[in-house]
Enzyme design. Structure first.
Site, PDB file in Angstrom:
ATOM      1  N   GLU B  58       0.936  -1.117   0.075  1.00  0.00           N
ATOM      2  CA  GLU B  58      -0.169   0.156   0.009  1.00  0.00           C
ATOM      3  C   GLU B  58       0.837   1.166  -0.074  1.00  0.00           C
ATOM      4  O   GLU B  58       1.616   1.375   0.976  1.00  0.00           O
ATOM      5  CB  GLU B  58      -0.904   0.110   1.364  1.00  0.00           C
ATOM      6  CG  GLU B  58      -1.929  -1.107   1.263  1.00  0.00           C
ATOM      7  CD  GLU B  58      -2.827  -0.935   2.534  1.00  0.00           C
ATOM      8  OE1 GLU B  58      -3.742  -1.700   2.763  1.00  0.00           O
ATOM      9  OE2 GLU B  58      -2.588  -0.129   3.321  1.00  0.00           O
ATOM     10  N   ASP B  69      -6.550   8.020  10.580  1.00  0.00           N
ATOM     11  CA  ASP B  69      -5.222   7.740  11.003  1.00  0.00           C
ATOM     12  C   ASP B  69      -5.111   8.189  12.294  1.00  0.00           C
ATOM     13  O   ASP B  69      -5.255   9.235  12.584  1.00  0.00           O
ATOM     14  CB  ASP B  69      -4.191   8.249   9.982  1.00  0.00           C
ATOM     15  CG  ASP B  69      -4.333   7.426   8.690  1.00  0.00           C
ATOM     16  OD1 ASP B  69      -4.172   6.120   8.795  1.00  0.00           O
ATOM     17  OD2 ASP B  69      -4.419   7.878   7.544  1.00  0.00           O
TER      18      ASP B  69
END
Lengths: 414, 274
Positions: B58, B69
């Protein structure tokens, strides 16, 4: 092409019917661009809100609280000395500053706290810029005996210290957010991160007509009491609709609240006043609708301050409550359809209007509200020129007094 | 279903998972943030990951407001942006890596940078740079089906990777799985990205329930940071995603050590004592 242009997820119900399918967009704007983890909570909130709207007991409890706890209806005040100074009128002030906790924010927090109670959620989180939404959330949580955590940008914690203390007095925990621009945008990021983690036990009382569906609609509906009252009050006093309704716009909840009762009356001009900060050309402003372009932040597609790479641009305003790079998606819809007009007023004019309203009417407005007052005193004369006009006096300025004193060197001058 | 009739997905991602599965192993899927610790550093980290046995990588395109996040990836993203990383810059890193390695890459970012770039333009540029898949954290399945379709490049060859969470209802999980290609990304717990001490006890049962719904490989991510956790997830799922822990190691000990960390996870997943 923008996201959502080809879709109308959920669709709109036929006029006059209760939403069979929840409408998640305003034209192309809105939607729910959020992490997967939140989808179920948004579905549940949508369903609970739809049930609450059909429940006469919910409406009765809410209006009793608004009357007996918040102090509604708020007065509509004819500001004759302001008219004289501005050179046009009549001008009426819708006195949201007189509601409990000193701003319109409490209309929404009481409504959402009732929804949270229906959902069995006893932990509440919120974001706040100026601190008014934080105080209003902490107040609702004290009333309903709920745990309350408020996220606030570190810069705002400094410039709105009084409101931090108020929230703590009310039993809330204030978490200072040091990331990014250290203001409302980052407080909102952090509140969303908390919600992603705690969603099974926690309700997020978002403070403006922003965020993923169904928040913009829920907050609008709870704030729409402002416009309903103002419309009836003006009708009683003048027997007419206003020529213009004017309000400041950060996320846009007080503006949407007072606009909404007049949206169907094409002859009523709806004017939203954004923060031009140090000037639209300076790059230091918060005028998303005037100078931004559509983008996705905090769960919805709306006008957004951003750079050429799609990074969100830092906003600036002397008023913490307008210091936000996004805006509610329904305002974006009104902008593009032309139903509302949006203008921008800078820090200097807002500060001057802050003083003028105090001197002329004996009312110290919030710095946010002062932007709308500045429009009345400035461009409003040529752009509108005839009344009656209704200005949403969204909040009182006590929270800003020490900040303005510092900005103007008051302490050091003595 | 989001795919236009006759759309050709990548195939390379599914093949990478299939190859591992055929050997009774799980795929290792590291996350690298373009521009962290620097442009060259992120390129070096991609190569270290490929060398350490990554099956799919990724590649994060940093965004100013990464609301899914935790602190580790937030900080890496901010530093990457301060270092001048852009969407185009990240595609450049990918193209350079692609010239040196065939390991499939999923671009991992938020909707706004893609939207500002131009949705169709981005899809074509990503494919051109060598991307095999795209994952947008804030574009949940079904939120904007027309936009999802526009994210698939006209030339084909790209997967749209979908996320599932512990809060996803079974009814919705079936719909999400039905429209996905490449693999499904199962979020191991409610919350943001970031290393955690322990995995949730319900994980095995939840992944098992997903298997009833789909033939797609299932990778598990969020919070996996140790050899023990990687080994556990490798037994349960088809892939193990490691993000924040890798960033922590490269920040603390450098890119080469990060490569050794991945190799050690690979070993743990394959039952090799470390």
């Amino acid at each position: 092409m923008t996201p959502g242009e080809e879709t109308q997820a959920g669709g709109r119900g036929a006029p006059g019917t209760v939403d069979a399918e929840p409408a998640r967009r305003f034209g192309a704007f809105g939607g729910r661009y959020v992490p997967e983890t939140l989808i179920r909570a948004l579905d549940e909130l949508e369903a609970e809100y739809a049930m609450a709207r059909r429940d006469p007991g919910f409406a009765a409890e809410l209006s009793a609280l608004l009357r007996d706890f918040v102090g509604r209806p708020t007065p509509l005040w004819r500001a004759e000395r302001l008219e004289e100074a501005a050179g046009w009128g009549p001008i009426y002030l819708k006195r949201e500053d007189l509601s409990h906790t000193g701003a319109h924010k409490i209309n929404n927090t009481i409504g959402q706290a009732l929804l949270a109670r229906r959902m069995g959620k006893r932990r509440i989180i919120a974001e706040t810029g100026a601190g008014q939404h934080g105080v209003a959330t902490a107040t609702a949580c004290a009333l309903f005996d709920m745990e309350c955590v408020v996220y606030m940008g570190a810069e705002d914690v400094e410039r709105q210290a009084l409101n931090v203390f108020r929230m703590e007095l009310l039993g809330a925990e204030v978490r200072s957010v040091d990331a990014g621009t250290r203001t409302l945008k980052d407080a909102t990021n952090e509140a969303i991160r908390d919600w992603v983690t705690s969603v099974e036990t926690t309700h997020y009382i978002i403070g403006s007509v922003v965020g993923p569906a169904p928040f913009p609609r829920i907050v609008r509906d709870f704030q729409a009491v402002i416009g309903r009252e103002a419309r009836a009050q003006l009708d009683a006093l003048e027997g007419t609709l206003p020529a213009a309704v004017i309000a400041c716009v950060g996320g846009g909840s007080n503006a949407m609240g007072i606009f909404h009762a007049f949206v169907g009356d094409e002859e009523v001009r709806l004017i939203g006043v954004e923060a031009a900060g140090e000037g639209l050309g300076s790059g230091l402003h918060s005028a998303s609708l005037t100078a931004g372009r559509p983008g996705v932040l905090h769960g919805s597609l709306s006008y957004l301050l951003q750079d050429a790479d799609g990074q969100v641009a830092p906003a600036h305003s002397v008023s913490a409550g307008l210091d936000y790079p996004g805006v509610g998606p329904e305002h974006s819809f009104f902008r593009d359809t032309g139903r509302a007009e949006y203008v921008a007023v800078g820090d200097g004019d807002a500060l001057a209007a802050f003083h003028r309203l105090a001197e002329l009417e004996g009312i110290i407005p919030a710095l946010e509200t002062a932007h709308a007052v500045a429009y009345i005193l400035g461009e409003g004369r040529t752009s509108v020129g005839r009344g009656p006009a209704v200005l949403c006096l969204s909040g009182r300025g006590d929270k800003d007094v020490s900040h303005v004193a510092r900005l103007e060197g008051w302490g050091s001058a003595r | 279903m989001i795919r236009p009739d006759g759309y050709r997905p990548s195939g390379r991602i599914a093949e990478a998972f299939r190859a591992r599965r055929a050997r009774g192993e799980a795929a290792l899927v590291p996350y690298v943030c373009a521009g962290f610790p620097s442009r060259e550093g992120s390129l070096a980290l991609l190569e270290e990951a490929a060398r350490a046995g990554a099956d799919v990588i990724e590649l994060g395109i940093p965004f100013s407001d990464p609301l899914a996040d935790g602190p580790t990836i937030q900080r890496a993203s901010f530093e990457a942006l301060e270092g001048g990383m852009t969407v185009r810059g990240a595609l450049g890193v990918l193209a350079e890596f692609r010239a040196r390695s065939p390991v499939p890459v999923v671009l991992f970012t938020y909707l706004n940078p893609v939207h500002r770039f131009g949705v169709e333009t981005f899809a074509d540029a990503a494919r051109e740079a060598g991307a095999d898949g795209l994952l947008l954290t804030d574009l949940p399945a079904g939120a904007d089906p027309a936009l999802e379709a526009r994210l698939l490049p006209a030339a084909g060859g790209m997967d749209l990777i979908r996320l599932l969470a512990p809060t996803t209802t079974p009814e919705r999980a079936a719909e999400v799985a039905d429209g996905g290609t490449g693999f499904l990304y199962y979020i191991s717990r409610t919350g943001v990205t970031g290393a955690r001490e322990e995995l949730r006890s319900g994980l095995e049962r939840e992944v098992g329930a997903l298997r009833e719904l789909t033939d797609l490989p299932i990778a598990v991510g969020f919070g996996i940071s140790t050899r023990g956790q990687a080994a556990t997830v490798a037994r349960i799922a088809d892939g193990v995603v490691v993000g924040s822990a890798l960033i922590d190691v490269s920040r603390r000990d450098g890119v080469e050590e990060a490569g050794r960390f991945l190799a050690s996870l690979r070993g743990a997943m394959d039952g090799v004592a470390g």
